[in-house]
Design an enzyme around this catalytic site. Structure first.
Site, PDB file in Angstrom:
ATOM      1  N   GLU A 104      -3.364   4.321  -3.023  1.00 48.72           N
ATOM      2  CA  GLU A 104      -4.105   5.192  -2.103  1.00 48.72           C
ATOM      3  C   GLU A 104      -3.894   6.682  -2.385  1.00 48.72           C
ATOM      4  O   GLU A 104      -2.968   7.299  -1.867  1.00 48.72           O
ATOM      5  CB  GLU A 104      -3.713   4.908  -0.644  1.00 48.72           C
ATOM      6  CG  GLU A 104      -4.512   5.765   0.345  1.00 48.72           C
ATOM      7  CD  GLU A 104      -4.147   5.573   1.816  1.00 48.72           C
ATOM      8  OE1 GLU A 104      -3.221   4.799   2.108  1.00 48.72           O
ATOM      9  OE2 GLU A 104      -4.778   6.204   2.666  1.00 48.72           O
ATOM     10  N   LYS A 151      -7.686   2.403  -2.720  1.00 51.27           N
ATOM     11  CA  LYS A 151      -7.996   2.832  -1.353  1.00 51.27           C
ATOM     12  C   LYS A 151      -8.102   4.350  -1.397  1.00 51.27           C
ATOM     13  O   LYS A 151      -7.148   5.030  -1.779  1.00 51.27           O
ATOM     14  CB  LYS A 151      -6.885   2.395  -0.390  1.00 51.27           C
ATOM     15  CG  LYS A 151      -7.015   3.041   0.994  1.00 51.27           C
ATOM     16  CD  LYS A 151      -6.122   2.395   2.030  1.00 51.27           C
ATOM     17  CE  LYS A 151      -6.207   3.147   3.348  1.00 51.27           C
ATOM     18  NZ  LYS A 151      -5.641   2.421   4.475  1.00 51.27           N
ATOM     19  N   LYS A 160       0.847  -1.197   0.000  1.00 52.85           N
ATOM     20  CA  LYS A 160       0.000   0.000   0.000  1.00 52.85           C
ATOM     21  C   LYS A 160       0.875   1.238   0.000  1.00 52.85           C
ATOM     22  O   LYS A 160       1.875   1.306   0.717  1.00 52.85           O
ATOM     23  CB  LYS A 160      -0.893  -0.016   1.237  1.00 52.85           C
ATOM     24  CG  LYS A 160      -2.004   1.004   1.148  1.00 52.85           C
ATOM     25  CD  LYS A 160      -2.263   1.678   2.452  1.00 52.85           C
ATOM     26  CE  LYS A 160      -1.164   2.664   2.751  1.00 52.85           C
ATOM     27  NZ  LYS A 160      -1.419   3.478   3.947  1.00 52.85           N
TER      28      LYS A 160
HETATM   29  C1  5MM Z   1      -2.157   3.834   9.487  1.00 53.06           C
HETATM   30  O1  5MM Z   1      -1.849   5.033   8.836  1.00 53.06           O
HETATM   31  C2  5MM Z   1      -1.311   4.805   7.538  1.00 53.06           C
HETATM   32  C3  5MM Z   1       0.086   5.292   7.454  1.00 53.06           C
HETATM   33  O2  5MM Z   1       0.128   6.635   7.772  1.00 53.06           O
HETATM   34  P1  5MM Z   1       1.547   7.373   8.046  1.00 53.06           P
HETATM   35  O3  5MM Z   1       2.358   7.264   6.840  1.00 53.06           O
HETATM   36  O4  5MM Z   1       1.108   8.792   8.340  1.00 53.06           O
HETATM   37  O5  5MM Z   1       2.147   6.735   9.241  1.00 53.06           O
HETATM   38  C4  5MM Z   1      -2.242   5.475   6.501  1.00 53.06           C
HETATM   39  O6  5MM Z   1      -1.812   5.307   5.196  1.00 53.06           O
HETATM   40  C5  5MM Z   1      -3.601   4.859   6.607  1.00 53.06           C
HETATM   41  O7  5MM Z   1      -3.555   3.557   6.084  1.00 53.06           O
HETATM   42  C6  5MM Z   1      -4.625   5.648   5.835  1.00 53.06           C
HETATM   43  O8  5MM Z   1      -4.432   7.027   5.911  1.00 53.06           O
HETATM   44  C7  5MM Z   1      -6.004   5.356   6.369  1.00 53.06           C
HETATM   45  O9  5MM Z   1      -6.030   5.676   7.727  1.00 53.06           O
HETATM   46  P2  5MM Z   1      -7.353   6.274   8.351  1.00 53.06           P
HETATM   47  O10 5MM Z   1      -6.988   6.533   9.794  1.00 53.06           O
HETATM   48  O11 5MM Z   1      -7.638   7.524   7.584  1.00 53.06           O
HETATM   49  O12 5MM Z   1      -8.447   5.236   8.198  1.00 53.06           O
END
Ligand code: 5MM
Length: 363
Positions: free
Chosen positions: A182, A224, A139
């Site tokens: 994503e 996503k 991802k």
């Molecule tokens: C878990 O957060 C993922 C990684 O984020 P960082 O690179 O900021 O650490 C992030 O990609 C996450 O999978 C998505 O944003 C979806 O998270 P939410 O909280 O919006 O469901």
């Protein structure tokens, strides 16, 4: 285009999406996990980051009915559960597939508040290593702020990120990892749902133009992305049915039917709001029919799956079981929402009690 790992990619997509399953995004980078832990005064150590993932993954196996794939941060690919299995081995044993966050964060675009995702350098080698360690999907996330006054998302940010997302998707498929592409069109801000829809239209159009131009196999990837909604600080009055209609109209205009599934992120919306929005999307999709909403519409939540669980745990070993129950509850709620069957939290609680009672009396 013939892909060396074609059959394996098909098999992975099937496991990730079967029976309306969604994805658990447990891929917080070290910095993001630090922010989540800080709220509960939990030290941001490698052991605590490992332990948190183990707590979730060793919840009642009932959660695997709702989850087809678990996204880990690279650090977790090498970490082991208390019984000695690596986390990818544990995930596989539970009948799910492991994914890994393959972007290397964001870099600013000169003179703007916008960013471009990083991570193309040596991506082939990294993907081969991740595959060797048990990952079967990957991802990567590009982030788009919405601000009409500043002209965001700008054409420049959209183009650079769309190109990079597509290049990463192509490399991942080449190396046996199903790409979860994503583009996150941020919910932060005061924008209206119409402004968000406009941003999503531009981003999704550009992303699919690039995916097609770079000959990414659209049947072997997952999108996503964000649900189309007003900003978190917007005063616009909107009901979930409006979000459902706008989201599906915008997806229909931009996302090819060949894509097997769209898994939404939660974006900072509260747990129950996110579940309600996903449910409304699936109710509306059922009304439209397969011809007008051809994809599986499920979830890949991070905050909206883990929020109440982490609050319940708060770093205290005595609370781990309660945290696991919170996690399983969110998984079940979102799995119902992915089928348009979520009827609110009270109904969910009643159903859980009936389920536990049936188990107690051996039915
Ligand atoms: C878990 O957060 C993922 C990684 O984020 P960082 O690179 O900021 O650490 C992030 O990609 C996450 O999978 C998505 O944003 C979806 O998270 P939410 O909280 O919006 O469901």
């Amino acid at each position: 285009m013939m892909l060396e790992f074609g059959k394996e990619l098909d098999n992975t997509v099937q496991i990730m999406t079967r029976n309306y399953r969604g994805l658990a995004a447990l891929d917080e980078s070290v910095g993001t996990m630090g922010k989540r832990f800080l709220a509960f005064d939990i030290d941001n150590t490698a052991e605590n980051r490992r332990h948190w993932r183990e707590i979730l993954l060793t919840s009642s196996p009932e959660f695997t009915i709702a989850i087809g794939g678990v996204i880990l941060f690279t650090e977790q690919l090498d970490q082991r559960a208390d019984d000695g299995k690596t986390l990818p081995e544990l995930i596989q044993e539970l009948g799910m597939v492991t994914g890994v966050k393959t972007d290397l964060g964001q870099a600013s675009i000169a003179g703007t508040d916008e960013t471009v995702l990083q991570g193309l350098d040596k991506l082939h080698e990294r993907c081969r290593t991740y595959h060797h360690k048990g990952a079967r999907f990957s991802k990567f996330r590009a982030i788009f702020p919405v601000d009409e006054a500043k002209g965001y998302p700008s054409a420049r940010a959209v183009y650079i990120n769309a190109f990079t997302l597509a290049r990463m998707a192509s490399i991942c498929q080449q190396c046996g990892l199903v790409p979860v592409v994503e583009p996150e069109i941020l919910a932060n801000g005061t924008h209206t749902i119409e402004q968000h829809a406009n941003a999503c239209t531009r981003v999704w159009t550009a992303v699919f133009d690039e995916l097609k131009a770079q000959e990414v196999d659209l049947t072997r990837m997952i999108l996503k992305t964000s649900m189309v909604a007003p900003g978190l600080d917007s005063t616009q009055h909107i009901i979930p049915a409006d979000i459902a209609q706008m989201t599906l109209n915008t997806l229909m205009a931009t996302v090819p039917a060949a894509v097997p599934a769209v898994c939404f992120l939660s974006g900072g919306f509260k747990e129950q709001e996110s579940t309600g929005m996903l449910n409304a999307i699936n109710l509306h999709a059922a009304r439209l029919g397969k011809a007008n909403a051809p994809w599986q519409l499920s979830f890949s939540f991070a905050r909206a799956l883990q929020g109440s669980a982490m609050k319940a745990w708060a770093g205290n070993p005595a609370n781990e079981e309660t945290a696991q129950q919170c996690f399983v509850k969110r998984c079940r709620a979102n799995h119902l929402a992915a089928q348009g069957l979520y009827k609110g939290e009270d109904a969910l609680d009643r159903e859980t009690k009936a389920h536990v009672f049936a188990e107690l009396i051996g039915r």
